[in-house]
Design a protein around this motif. Structure first.
Motif, short mmCIF file in Angstrom:
data_model
loop_
_atom_site.label_atom_id
_atom_site.label_comp_id
_atom_site.label_asym_id
_atom_site.label_seq_id
_atom_site.Cartn_x
_atom_site.Cartn_y
_atom_site.Cartn_z
N VAL A 91 -63.82 -26.55 1.30
CA VAL A 91 -64.38 -25.78 2.41
C VAL A 91 -65.59 -25.03 1.87
CG1 VAL A 91 -62.19 -25.56 3.60
CG2 VAL A 91 -62.83 -23.87 1.89
N PHE A 92 -66.42 -24.50 2.75
CA PHE A 92 -67.58 -23.72 2.31
C PHE A 92 -67.10 -22.29 2.07
CE2 PHE A 92 -69.38 -27.09 5.05
CZ PHE A 92 -70.02 -27.80 4.05
N PRO A 93 -66.92 -21.89 0.80
CA PRO A 93 -66.14 -20.69 0.52
C PRO A 93 -66.77 -19.39 1.00
CG PRO A 93 -67.10 -21.58 -1.49
CD PRO A 93 -67.35 -22.57 -0.42
N ARG A 94 -68.09 -19.31 1.02
CA ARG A 94 -68.70 -18.04 1.40
C ARG A 94 -69.16 -18.03 2.86
NH1 ARG A 94 -69.88 -18.99 -3.57
NH2 ARG A 94 -71.75 -20.11 -3.00
N MET A 95 -68.60 -18.93 3.63
CA MET A 95 -68.86 -18.90 5.06
C MET A 95 -67.53 -18.64 5.75
SD MET A 95 -71.46 -22.14 5.11
CE MET A 95 -72.48 -21.74 6.50
N ARG B 183 -77.14 -23.22 4.24
CA ARG B 183 -76.14 -22.47 3.47
C ARG B 183 -75.02 -23.40 3.02
NH1 ARG B 183 -73.67 -18.08 6.53
NH2 ARG B 183 -74.56 -18.97 8.41
N ALA B 184 -74.62 -24.30 3.92
CA ALA B 184 -73.54 -25.23 3.58
C ALA B 184 -73.97 -26.12 2.42
CB ALA B 184 -73.17 -26.06 4.79
N GLU B 187 -73.79 -24.33 -0.80
CA GLU B 187 -72.43 -24.11 -1.32
C GLU B 187 -71.81 -25.39 -1.85
OE1 GLU B 187 -69.80 -21.81 0.92
OE2 GLU B 187 -71.20 -20.14 1.12
N ASP B 188 -72.00 -26.49 -1.16
CA ASP B 188 -71.34 -27.72 -1.57
C ASP B 188 -72.03 -28.92 -0.91
OD1 ASP B 188 -69.68 -29.85 -2.08
OD2 ASP B 188 -67.85 -28.70 -1.86
N ALA B 191 -69.64 -31.79 0.36
CA ALA B 191 -68.92 -31.46 1.59
C ALA B 191 -69.90 -31.41 2.76
CB ALA B 191 -68.21 -30.13 1.43
#
Lengths: 239, 662
Positions: A91-95, B183-184, B187-188, B191
């Motif tokens: 999952v996108f951890p900081r969202m 932003r996504a 982060e990854d 994903a």
């Protein structure tokens, strides 16, 4: 039997000179749950990543809904109705939970049925509703898994690829996730499941394909796989 | 009060500009973990394009070209849009093909693009500065506050433009679909692809916005200081990067905070410290080093970004295939460590001194061995240990200044000793200079031990700048920009080794010693520890390699060689000045090793040979005679291509690997 939703033929994937997967064929009928099982390093995740487009196959064909996926980018496959719940949840951890779910619907901008789907997912996993403003990184492992499944469902997939959805979860949580997998199928999504927990996977599935050292060693309906066969498959006797 | 008020206004201006440019670095780093050094050049191009558009005509390639003479408020957005587009093109051509390359490749490509753009800009607009034209908005009478502070309308414009674009970007990233996708991806990325985000388009978007911010900052900077110049982007680019790192790279508020902090510290240091204007940059970099030493992730940054991604900095060994197959076979054969072969190579190199009778070419060979040795020293740190060091030239400077100050300023200047009487001191100094540099290397290394990857590169860069600023400004010690003249040539028992032939032989002898020494070290347990750190630092640590000790040893050994070469360089050139130790020298040396092959013994010399011979050959070309800076453009281009097609360098097959076959 109807035409398969997903048909993989002769798939080979290589990491450099190592053949991770060789001549893997499997097919997934619409509305069914198919499991890909096997021990560590059998090539399950590699096969799944080739199907979702994260890895380029060295040989073989992948057809989704009759269309050849060769050269189709991962994001385009999502648009075609093929979603993956990745290994380790990611999952996108900081969202926030809500943002994660909204990102699942990234390819549906302005679609009026998105709120409806959000509601359907929170019905499936009520805890996500309670946690909607929370950062995804602060959820427990099981909650993150639910979020990862919910995020994939937000793209309204026709085929859901699930990579080890019960990995590292408490037994109670495993049970809940497996039950929800059946529910997702009941709601009309076809599922290709990769699992190490073979017994549970077999119980759930219509068809089971067993991989060993990158090759398919067995394919049959789950009900035909007895304990003896399972033991042989895992412990490596020839079948 | 009035000086304080004026400094406050100046600091705000500069802070706004730093913050805007810092956003460019932070945005791209946040999304793909690349320090895009080329933003400094996009900053400069923004200024040049805006100025050109505002003039009725401008000289391009020496030809007077008609220009539209647009008003400032039209030229500014136009320049920003053009540069934003250029940023996307650069990403597409130079960085996207490197998405799966070894970690060092994109960084080298970024430096190469930066060199390329700067050289091309110099060819287009010429080496002179272009004055910023007068325009209506800039001519309005200033506003006076408290009777003492004069604020120009343009200063308000700069501040408003900066604040508005920062707020706009924050809202964009927070609330729009594309912003969420960015932003996504940050982060990854995997994903992100799995939810259908077109990651390549998101990255292109980050470059588009980043380049636009860099261009805006460039125009405002040029407007504030009233000029545009091909090298104007260099220092502000470094400062913006510093600001981004200070604030915490990846964070937009961090960029704003870092920019303002840096500008305030610099401006007030310049205003209140004695001779502050000369030292302002050093103060800025000192702050950077302090912050990185105690809080590596920056003020608002997240810890994870300091984690080096898994995998080797320099990439996997290549299999001999395709176009490079004969080259690979050759270097595979050469790099096998055969004693007879190595002696034969050394004999050929010695024989060159007698075959070539032309002093001019012998002088060039002296350069080749000097640069080859210097690159060998850096190769220990980057190629064998995998620590990205952009401050290596500082050691070179330490050695060169040490021996020059001792011989010229102290012994001859103060005590009146004739250098011919103490000819042996040169040989002693080779080691003393090396030892001094090694000591400084270990000292500099200590605060960097907690840092990994790109942060390490930025910190070493800060150290280098401080040493360069000291060399330029501590005039009593170093004679400043004038440099030190009359350094005695090396001599042997009173016989001066003045001729290029003897200098080459001396340099060659040192090179053989250096390479032999490095080879012994690298093929011992020390070298195995270095290579283990290079391949995977975490795994090395888990296996019980005391990484801190071996990293310091690597810095010290590299520093020793740097210092030694510095001593040789000073005496063979007989003149040194801070210009010989610029950051560009460091980049050049790094590029030479990358070109020759990181982690090989022959690579540094190969790279030096190619480059210096190319420089000589290029001098004869008419195009290069008209535009000498295009030589650097060619180097940049070659390196970008090399990174795409062959990131391991020419002699990759000769690389020392983790497994010892013998």
């Amino acid at each position: 039997m109807s035409t398969p939703l997903l048909e993989v033929g002769g798939l080979a994937v290589r990491y450099g000179v190592i053949n991770a997967v060789e001549d893997v064929s499997l097919s997934v009928a619409p509305g069914s749950i198919v499991s890909l099982i096997g021990s560590n390093g059998a090539g399950k995740t590699t096969s799944l990543r080739a199907i979702s487009g994260l890895l380029a196959p060295a040989a073989g064909s992948i057809r989704f809904d009759g269309r050849d996926l060769a050269g189709v980018a991962a994001e385009t496959r999502v648009a075609m109705g093929l979603a993956q719940v990745p290994e380790g949840r990611r999952v996108f951890p900081r969202m926030t939970v809500l943002e994660n779910l909204q990102l699942g619907a990234y390819l549906r901008p302005g679609d009026a049925s998105v709120p409806e789907d959000l509601e359907a997912i929170t019905t499936l996993f009520p805890i996500l509703e309670q946690r909607r403003k929370q950062l995804a990184g602060t959820l427990s492992g099981g909650e993150q898994q639910m979020l990862a499944i919910g995020r994939a469902l937000m793209s309204r997939p026709r085929l859901l690829l699930m990579d080890e959805p019960t990995m590292g979860l408490a037994p109670q949580m495993v049970e809940l996730i497996l039950e929800r997998i059946l529910e997702i199928r009941r709601l009309g999504t076809t599922i290709l499941l990769v699992e190490q927990n073979a017994v549970e996977a077999i119980r759930l599935s219509d068809m089971v394909t067993v991989l060993r050292l990158g090759r398919v060693v067995h394919t049959s309906p789950g009900s035909e796989i007895g304990d003896d066969l399972l033991r042989d498959l895992y412990l490596g006797h020839d079948v | 009060m009035d000086i304080f008020g004026q400094l406050l206004v100046n600091a705000l201006m500069l802070g706004a500009i730093y913050a805007l440019a810092a956003v460019a670095y932070t945005l791209v780093y946040g999304v793909i973990q690349l320090v895009n050094f080329a933003f400094g050049e996009l900053f400069m191009l923004g200024a040049f394009i805006c100025v050109s558009l505002m003039l009725p005509s401008v000289a391009l390639f020496g030809w007077q070209a008609p220009m539209p003479a647009l008003p400032f408020l039209v030229a500014l957005p136009l320049a920003v849009v053009i540069v934003a587009g250029l940023g996307v093109v650069v990403e597409r051509l130079a960085y996207r093909p490197l998405r799966n390359a070894p970690r060092l490749a994109p960084l080298i490509a970024a430096i190469a693009v930066s060199v390329l753009l700067q050289s091309v800009a110099q060819s287009i607009w010429g080496p002179e500065e272009l004055r910023f034209p007068r325009f209506a908005l800039g001519q309005l009478p200033p506003i006076v506050l408290f009777d003492t502070i004069y604020i120009r309308v343009m200063e308000i414009f700069v501040l408003v433009a900066a604040i508005a674009s920062m707020i706009g970007l924050t809202l964009f990233v927070q609330y729009t679909r594309m912003g969420r996708a960015m932003r996504a991806t940050a982060e990854d990325p995997t994903a992100a692809r799995l939810v259908g985000i077109p990651v390549n388009r998101v990255i292109a978007m980050a470059f588009l916005i980043g380049s636009a911010f860099a261009a805006l900052a460039g125009v405002l900077y040029a407007q504030t200081y009233s000029f545009a110049h091909p090298t104007m982007g260099f220092l502000p680019g470094l400062k913006a990067l510093t600001a981004a790192v200070l604030g915490g790279i990846g964070s937009i508020p961090g960029a704003a905070l870092g920019g303002m902090l840096l500008a305030f510290v610099e401006t007030f240091a310049a205003g209140y410290l004695p001779n502050g204007a000369a030292w302002r940059d050093a103060v800025g970099f000192a702050i950077l080093i302090l912050v990185l030493a105690f809080r590596p992730q920056g003020i608002l940054g997240r810890k994870e970004l300091n984690e080096a991604p898994a995998g080797s900095l320099v990439g996997e060994q290549v299999a001999p295939r395709g176009l490079f197959a004969p080259v690979d076979r050759f270097f595979g054969w050469l790099g096998q460590g055969n004693t007879v072969l190595n002696i034969a190579l050394a004999c050929i190199a010695v024989a060159l001194a007698f075959i070539i009778t032309n002093d001019y070419w012998l002088r060039i060979l002296v350069f080749v061995v000097t640069y080859g040795m210097l690159a060998s020293g850096l190769n220990i740190v980057v190629g064998f240990t995998g620590l990205l060091d952009l401050g290596f030239v500082a050691f070179f400077a330490v050695g060169a200044y040490f021996t020059s100050i001792l011989f010229v300023l102290v012994l001859r200047g103060r005590f009146g000793i004739d250098p011919a009487d103490i000819w042996w001191l040169f040989y002693a100094n080779l080691f003393l200079g090396g030892a001094l540099a090694a000591l400084i290397g270990a000292l500099i290394g200590t605060p960097t031990l907690r840092l990994r990857g790109d942060y390490l590169a930025i910190m070493t860069l800060g150290f280098h700048e401080i040493i360069r600023i000291v060399a330029t400004n501590w005039i009593d010690l170093t004679r400043g920009p004038m440099g030190i003249r009359g350094i005695p040539t090396p001599s042997l028992f009173g016989m001066p080794l003045m001729s290029p032939k003897y200098l080459y032989l001396l340099g060659l002898a040192l090179s053989i010693l250096v390479v032999f020494g490095i080879a012994r070290l690298v093929r011992s347990y020390v070298g195995r520890a270095w290579v283990a750190i290079r391949e995977n630092e975490v795994a090395a640590e888990a296996m019980g390699v005391p990484t801190a000790r071996y990293k310091l040893l690597s810095y010290a050994t590299g520093g020793f060689i740097g210092g030694l070469v510095g001593v040789f360089f000073a005496h063979s050139q007989q003149y040194i000045s801070p210009l010989s130790f610029s950051l560009f020298e460091n980049i050049l040396i790094l590029m030479l090793i990358v070109m020759g092959g990181l982690g090989t013994f022959i690579g540094p010399f190969l790279g030096a040979l190619f480059w210096i011979v190319f420089l000589q050959v290029a001098q004869g070309m008419p195009l290069i005679q008209a535009h000498p800076e295009l030589r650097y453009a060619a180097l940049g281009l070659v390196l970008v291509l090399l990174m795409i097609y062959r990131p391991q360098g020419l002699a990759a097959r000769a690389r020392v690997s983790l497994m010892m076959s013998k």
